[in-house]
Write an enzyme that holds these catalytic residues in place. Structure first.
Site, PDB file in Angstrom:
ATOM      1  N   GLY A   1      -0.602   1.519   9.503  1.00 50.64           N
ATOM      2  CA  GLY A   1       0.134   1.281  10.734  1.00 50.64           C
ATOM      3  C   GLY A   1      -0.701   0.892  11.940  1.00 50.64           C
TER       4      GLY A   1
ATOM      5  N   GLY B   1       1.244  -2.104   4.050  1.00 49.07           N
ATOM      6  CA  GLY B   1       1.775  -0.754   3.904  1.00 49.07           C
ATOM      7  C   GLY B   1       2.984  -0.563   4.781  1.00 49.07           C
TER       8      GLY B   1
ATOM      9  N   PHE C   1      -6.338   4.710   8.189  1.00 54.84           N
ATOM     10  CA  PHE C   1      -4.935   4.991   8.486  1.00 54.84           C
ATOM     11  C   PHE C   1      -4.082   3.740   8.326  1.00 54.84           C
ATOM     12  CE2 PHE C   1      -7.661   7.789  10.899  1.00 54.84           C
ATOM     13  CZ  PHE C   1      -7.155   9.039  10.558  1.00 54.84           C
TER      14      PHE C   1
ATOM     15  N   SER D   1       0.848  -1.196   0.000  1.00 53.89           N
ATOM     16  CA  SER D   1       0.000   0.000   0.000  1.00 53.89           C
ATOM     17  C   SER D   1       0.875   1.234   0.000  1.00 53.89           C
ATOM     18  CB  SER D   1      -0.888   0.013   1.245  1.00 53.89           C
ATOM     19  OG  SER D   1      -1.403   1.317   1.422  1.00 53.89           O
TER      20      SER D   1
ATOM     21  N   MET E   1     -12.246   4.251  -0.388  1.00 51.37           N
ATOM     22  CA  MET E   1     -12.884   4.461   0.918  1.00 51.37           C
ATOM     23  C   MET E   1     -13.593   5.809   0.846  1.00 51.37           C
ATOM     24  SD  MET E   1      -9.722   2.954   3.106  1.00 51.37           S
ATOM     25  CE  MET E   1      -8.637   3.152   1.697  1.00 51.37           C
TER      26      MET E   1
ATOM     27  N   ASP F   1      -6.563  -6.658   4.280  1.00 51.15           N
ATOM     28  CA  ASP F   1      -5.945  -5.327   4.302  1.00 51.15           C
ATOM     29  C   ASP F   1      -5.979  -4.759   5.716  1.00 51.15           C
ATOM     30  OD1 ASP F   1      -5.103  -2.745   3.796  1.00 51.15           O
ATOM     31  OD2 ASP F   1      -6.817  -2.210   2.537  1.00 51.15           O
ATOM     32  N   GLY F   2      -4.793  -4.524   6.253  1.00 53.36           N
ATOM     33  CA  GLY F   2      -4.683  -3.867   7.550  1.00 53.36           C
ATOM     34  C   GLY F   2      -3.869  -4.678   8.533  1.00 53.36           C
ATOM     35  N   GLY F   3      -2.720  -4.137   8.938  1.00 60.99           N
ATOM     36  CA  GLY F   3      -1.902  -4.798   9.951  1.00 60.99           C
ATOM     37  C   GLY F   3      -1.244  -6.083   9.480  1.00 60.99           C
TER      38      GLY F   3
HETATM   39  C1  DX5 Z   1      -6.294   1.422   5.691  1.00 58.87           C
HETATM   40  C2  DX5 Z   1      -5.852   1.084   4.290  1.00 58.87           C
HETATM   41  C3  DX5 Z   1      -4.767   0.095   4.205  1.00 58.87           C
HETATM   42  C4  DX5 Z   1      -3.485   0.524   4.860  1.00 58.87           C
HETATM   43  C5  DX5 Z   1      -2.747  -0.699   5.270  1.00 58.87           C
HETATM   44  O1  DX5 Z   1      -7.408   2.213   5.643  1.00 58.87           O
HETATM   45  O2  DX5 Z   1      -6.942   0.576   3.536  1.00 58.87           O
HETATM   46  O3  DX5 Z   1      -4.527  -0.297   2.869  1.00 58.87           O
HETATM   47  O4  DX5 Z   1      -2.675   1.288   4.025  1.00 58.87           O
HETATM   48  O5  DX5 Z   1      -1.649  -0.283   5.987  1.00 58.87           O
HETATM   49  P1  DX5 Z   1      -0.908  -1.211   7.050  1.00 58.87           P
HETATM   50  O6  DX5 Z   1      -0.384  -2.393   6.263  1.00 58.87           O
HETATM   51  O7  DX5 Z   1       0.156  -0.329   7.564  1.00 58.87           O
HETATM   52  O8  DX5 Z   1      -1.918  -1.630   8.063  1.00 58.87           O
HETATM   53 ZN    ZN Z   2      -6.481  -0.360   1.524  1.00 57.19          ZN
END
Ligand code: DX5
Ligand code: ZN
Length: 245
Positions: free
Chosen positions: A159, A213, A157, A22, A82, A191-193
């Protein structure tokens, strides 16, 4: 009349997990170079997080950035909207060069219509579910999807910490996909963490595409550092999916 060519699947031909860094965690002042580096490092897709300050409490980027990235990479641009009323913007993102456009099930009462709009523009169509959203919202649209994106954080967000409570939902969606024989049609992305600590259990639950990300871009380092991080996450995902070579 000849039948339209079958659309190539979103899966990798070698069956390995898909890694989608990401760019939300990339250095935006050097975005083109960051994308070039992460593709050279083995990224399958570039995940583009579009936020409108209404559906989520953050504002990021729009179609102009997708258009700019399209000029510098052949990699699949995986655009995660989003935003509220996504049907107002899907055509613009498709025209900008998005390969996959994913809308949120919670963002419109017209999920089915939005999916058809995306496909009519020639892109792949995805639906994303927030952590609190039940998989039953996919019941009548799963056959129309190219991708289902399960959020394992509350969107907005990078992270944030992985929410393990979504794992049963990933497993339930995997069962729905398999029961309908849609394994080759519908990609299941999380997606996420996602990191080396969480990719294995997400894969064991049934995810096959992994957005990361922070775990890829944090600290920078360029293509060599990114290659190591991507390989490490892919290894964990492959172990969870039982596809280690
Ligand atoms: C959050 C995003 C994710 C985010 C993932 O709203 O949709 O794509 O960038 O980031 P990490 O991998 O850091 O959780
Ligand atoms: Zn995403």
């Amino acid at each position: 009349m000849t039948a339209p060519a079958a659309r190539p699947t979103l899966a990798r031909t070698d069956g390995q997990p898909i890694l989608a860094p990401s760019i939300l965690s990339a250095d935006f002042a050097r975005l083109g170079q960051e994308v070039t580096d992460v593709v050279a490092a083995g990224a399958d897709w570039i995940h583009v997080d579009v936020m409108d300050g209404r559906f989520v409490p953050n504002i990021t980027i729009g179609p102009l950035v997708v258009r700019a990235l399209r000029k510098i990479t052949q990699a699949t641009l995986d655009v995660h909207l989003m935003i509220v009323e996504p049907e107002r913007y899907v055509a613009e993102f498709c025209q900008a060069g998005a390969d996959v456009v994913t809308i949120h099930a919670e963002a419109t009462p017209h999920v089915h219509r939005a999916l058809q709009q995306i496909k009519a523009c020639g892109a792949r169509a995805g639906v994303s579910l927030n952590p609190s959203t039940h998989e039953s919202c996919l019941e009548y649209v799963l056959d129309d999807c190219d991708l289902v994106l399960v959020m394992s954080v509350n969107p907005g967000f990078g992270g944030q910490s992985f929410l393990r409570e979504v794992l049963p939902k990933v497993a339930a969606i995997r069962r729905m996909i398999d029961a309908r024989g849609l394994q080759d049609q519908v990609a299941l992305e999380i997606d996420g963490g996602i990191s080396t600590s969480t990719a294995r259990e997400a894969a064991a639950a049934g995810a096959r595409a992994f957005v990361a990300g922070n775990a890829v871009f944090s600290g920078g380092g360029g293509s060599k550092a990114y290659a190591q991080r991507i390989a490490d996450i892919r290894t964990e995902a492959a172990l969870g999916a039982g596809v280690m070579t």
